[in-house]
Design an enzyme around this catalytic site. Sequence first.
Site, PDB file in Angstrom:
ATOM      1  N   LYS A 214      19.027 -29.348  -6.035  1.00 20.24           N
ATOM      2  CA  LYS A 214      18.184 -30.179  -6.899  1.00 20.24           C
ATOM      3  C   LYS A 214      18.213 -31.632  -6.426  1.00 20.24           C
ATOM      4  CE  LYS A 214      15.446 -31.249 -10.166  1.00 20.24           C
ATOM      5  NZ  LYS A 214      14.007 -30.935  -9.923  1.00 20.24           N
TER       6      LYS A 214
ATOM      7  N   HIS B 190     -10.260 -30.875  12.921  1.00 20.03           N
ATOM      8  CA  HIS B 190      -9.491 -31.389  14.074  1.00 20.03           C
ATOM      9  C   HIS B 190      -8.313 -30.479  14.397  1.00 20.03           C
ATOM     10  CE1 HIS B 190     -11.836 -35.070  14.045  1.00 20.03           C
ATOM     11  NE2 HIS B 190     -11.682 -35.099  12.728  1.00 20.03           N
TER      12      HIS B 190
ATOM     13  N   CYS C 172      17.287 -35.606 -25.521  1.00 26.85           N
ATOM     14  CA  CYS C 172      18.672 -35.386 -25.960  1.00 26.85           C
ATOM     15  C   CYS C 172      18.705 -34.127 -26.816  1.00 26.85           C
ATOM     16  CB  CYS C 172      19.149 -36.561 -26.795  1.00 26.85           C
ATOM     17  SG  CYS C 172      19.011 -38.149 -26.000  1.00 26.85           S
TER      18      CYS C 172
ATOM     19  N   GLU D  17       1.512 -31.485  -2.248  1.00 33.41           N
ATOM     20  CA  GLU D  17       2.453 -31.072  -3.301  1.00 33.41           C
ATOM     21  C   GLU D  17       2.282 -29.589  -3.618  1.00 33.41           C
ATOM     22  OE1 GLU D  17       5.028 -32.068  -4.545  1.00 33.41           O
ATOM     23  OE2 GLU D  17       5.262 -30.997  -6.429  1.00 33.41           O
TER      24      GLU D  17
ATOM     25  N   ASN E  34      17.097 -37.836 -31.216  1.00 30.21           N
ATOM     26  CA  ASN E  34      16.422 -37.490 -29.962  1.00 30.21           C
ATOM     27  C   ASN E  34      15.035 -38.116 -30.032  1.00 30.21           C
ATOM     28  OD1 ASN E  34      15.433 -36.328 -27.604  1.00 30.21           O
ATOM     29  ND2 ASN E  34      14.692 -34.513 -28.698  1.00 30.21           N
ATOM     30  N   GLY E  35      14.714 -38.976 -29.059  1.00 30.04           N
ATOM     31  CA  GLY E  35      13.380 -39.602 -29.061  1.00 30.04           C
ATOM     32  C   GLY E  35      13.458 -41.022 -28.516  1.00 30.04           C
TER      33      GLY E  35
ATOM     34  N   GLU F 248       8.491 -23.750  -1.270  1.00 30.64           N
ATOM     35  CA  GLU F 248       9.916 -23.892  -1.638  1.00 30.64           C
ATOM     36  C   GLU F 248      10.369 -22.844  -2.649  1.00 30.64           C
ATOM     37  OE1 GLU F 248      11.290 -27.440  -3.607  1.00 30.64           O
ATOM     38  OE2 GLU F 248       9.377 -27.775  -4.563  1.00 30.64           O
TER      39      GLU F 248
ATOM     40  N   TRP G 151      20.691 -37.820 -23.102  1.00 27.36           N
ATOM     41  CA  TRP G 151      19.991 -38.100 -21.858  1.00 27.36           C
ATOM     42  C   TRP G 151      19.509 -39.531 -22.002  1.00 27.36           C
ATOM     43  CZ3 TRP G 151      19.447 -35.687 -17.283  1.00 27.36           C
ATOM     44  CH2 TRP G 151      18.517 -36.194 -16.394  1.00 27.36           C
TER      45      TRP G 151
ATOM     46  N   LYS H 257       5.275 -26.854  -3.342  1.00 26.69           N
ATOM     47  CA  LYS H 257       5.669 -25.990  -4.472  1.00 26.69           C
ATOM     48  C   LYS H 257       5.691 -24.541  -4.028  1.00 26.69           C
ATOM     49  CE  LYS H 257       7.273 -28.155  -6.898  1.00 26.69           C
ATOM     50  NZ  LYS H 257       7.379 -29.395  -6.261  1.00 26.69           N
TER      51      LYS H 257
HETATM   52  C1  AGP Z   1      10.701 -31.071  -5.004  1.00 32.81           C
HETATM   53  O1  AGP Z   1      10.200 -29.901  -5.639  1.00 32.81           O
HETATM   54  C2  AGP Z   1      11.920 -30.785  -4.169  1.00 32.81           C
HETATM   55  N1  AGP Z   1      12.926 -30.200  -4.974  1.00 32.81           N
HETATM   56  C3  AGP Z   1      12.388 -31.956  -3.333  1.00 32.81           C
HETATM   57  O2  AGP Z   1      11.391 -32.182  -2.362  1.00 32.81           O
HETATM   58  C4  AGP Z   1      12.621 -33.310  -4.065  1.00 32.81           C
HETATM   59  O3  AGP Z   1      11.404 -33.833  -4.495  1.00 32.81           O
HETATM   60  C5  AGP Z   1      13.258 -34.291  -3.059  1.00 32.81           C
HETATM   61  O4  AGP Z   1      14.504 -33.777  -2.658  1.00 32.81           O
HETATM   62  C6  AGP Z   1      13.439 -35.707  -3.639  1.00 32.81           C
HETATM   63  O5  AGP Z   1      14.339 -35.677  -4.712  1.00 32.81           O
HETATM   64  P1  AGP Z   1      14.453 -36.988  -5.654  1.00 32.81           P
HETATM   65  O6  AGP Z   1      13.115 -37.177  -6.283  1.00 32.81           O
HETATM   66  O7  AGP Z   1      15.523 -36.654  -6.641  1.00 32.81           O
HETATM   67  O8  AGP Z   1      14.797 -38.153  -4.787  1.00 32.81           O
END
Ligand code: AGP
Length: 609
Positions: A604, A505, A2, A482, A98-99, A489, A74, A486
């Site tokens: 997002k 393979h 927060c 992952e 906040n905490g 994207e 938050w 990263k």
């Molecule tokens: C992750 O870096 C991406 N922005 C994307 O893959 C994200 O993880 C995915 O859209 C899932 O989102 P969520 O965790 O809010 O469900």
Amino acid sequence: MCGIIGYIGKEPAVPILIEGLKKLEYRGYDSSGIALIQGDGLEIRRAVGKLQNLEAILARETLTGVVGVGHVRWATHGRPSEENAHPHRAGTVVVVHNGIIENFMSLKKELMAQGRTFTSETDTEVIAHLIDSIAQQGMPLEQAVREAAGRLKGAYAIAVIDSRSPDVIVGARKGSPLVIGLGRGEYYFASDIPAILHRTRDVLFLNDDEMAVLSRDGVRITDLSGNDISRDITKVMWNPVMAEKGGYRHFMLKEIHEQPRAIMDTIRGRISQETGTVHLEEIGITQEQFQAMKKIFIVACGTSWHAGLAGKYMIEELAGIPVEVDIASEFRYRGPLIGKDDLFIAMTQSGETADTLAAMREAKKRGATVIAICNVVGSTVSREADGVIYTHAGPEIGVASTKVFTAQLTALYIFALHYAILRERMGAAEVRKMLADLVHIPVLVERCLEDNDAVEQVAKNFFRATDFLYLGRGPNYPIALEGALKLKEISYIHAEGYPAGEMKHGPIALIDENMPVVVLAGKNGVYEKILSNVEEVKARGGIVIAVATEGDEEIGKSATHVLMTPATNHLLMPLLMTVPLQLLAYHIAVLRGADVDQPRNLAKSVTVE
Ligand code: AGP
């Protein structure tokens, strides 16, 4: 996470508080509020949702008080609502916080036994009543705050006003940030610098277990025993844009560096090393229900799906129950074989991802128990699930998920231990060892972050590459996925994550001197196998960037570049291996001039199919 702010001076406080809260809104936007000393009383205004809702309320009146506090929330305890919005009041005392207070329930019971009544579900309201109950004994506000702070367990940054002490604001901190702004005859508290930079560049930083009293005559900093502390003034040279990101160039970099805090806050209040126990009663599933479960489904998208894949290794090894991990958009249309004896876990940062929400509804329709591991209190998934484990990572602004991912892994590890204990598969001694490893992780992540320059150096060698391959085995395989996500994207470089054992393979045909191969070569049960994979790449003229365990002298003989991470147990190693991959993706994207926080074509939260 927060945002809090306080002001004492000569001007009307409302415009100053609102301007500060606008700079703090990135820290939380579930609700907001302000409180003022007005005449010999208090004025409090609160609103659910964005700050603009509070502004609309305040626009209808003129409040002239010159001492006040403000808050953007938050949610961590209690859904977003006006009752749960800060500031919280008890008698003549008002608190913004906040905490996360771990012992708020026991304090609440004690205060209720004194006849006090509560109007919210928050831990913060307990702080207000605690201070008020102590202040009722006639001591000055500063002393009442000091005594109350001594009884709080967990993390707090608080600013407190009391209409009986109209000429002071008292603040205290432990585990959450609190800065003091110095003006001419006016002084400020704030969660971070952006909130007050429009008023002053002269700040003092409070440390843990310290408190401060602001009056028009100046600032006094003490420890919790009341001993005065002197502190040098810091002149802040940031520009306003930098300030929004806490001095970091991008939100993503800031959030990568917030991971130790996010992991700590996700652990906080859920484990006890002394007794070797885990506390996840919040899920609301009984031991009998857990023991009756036949199978667990973890269903998610993107980075959250990668977390689920790592969670499979943790839960199957520790709790001994089969775990199936599915991509939500596949699960929901597959006619999934899930039923009343199964547990469905929706893994989601936003709690609004359409495919994950639909998959959870499908599982519920088929009779499964559904819980969520989610970062947003009050989100659709968290409201519809039978139970929730919140990741307390705070708002994640960068589109590329970083701190929430490691918070998700933390939550999964705690869940796996919880389940193992309920299924009587682990004794207290073994649990204590696993918990000791966990509580050490934030410090180890800090050490990974200190290697930022080494990672940036590697990025400078490879930011022009057109293809990357990421390889991992066991719990590190999801981290290979992952790391590749990263990179692709935010830098738009094509990257693939693969189980290292699968390279022969097919993908091995891709190996040449133009394609960097990132290999997660942590010291775990399959290290020797990974080493042979590195040799396979080398033998074909490939370039290996290895992420290894400190002290490993073997890997450097084969890998072209080595990034080291501290040692930990093999189930927690993914949390550490992730950090250099996040930094590598970040630095490569910056070197390529990409829009790190808002990459093209992405959102997002993907709330559409
Ligand atoms: C992750 O870096 C991406 N922005 C994307 O893959 C994200 O993880 C995915 O859209 C899932 O989102 P969520 O965790 O809010 O469900």
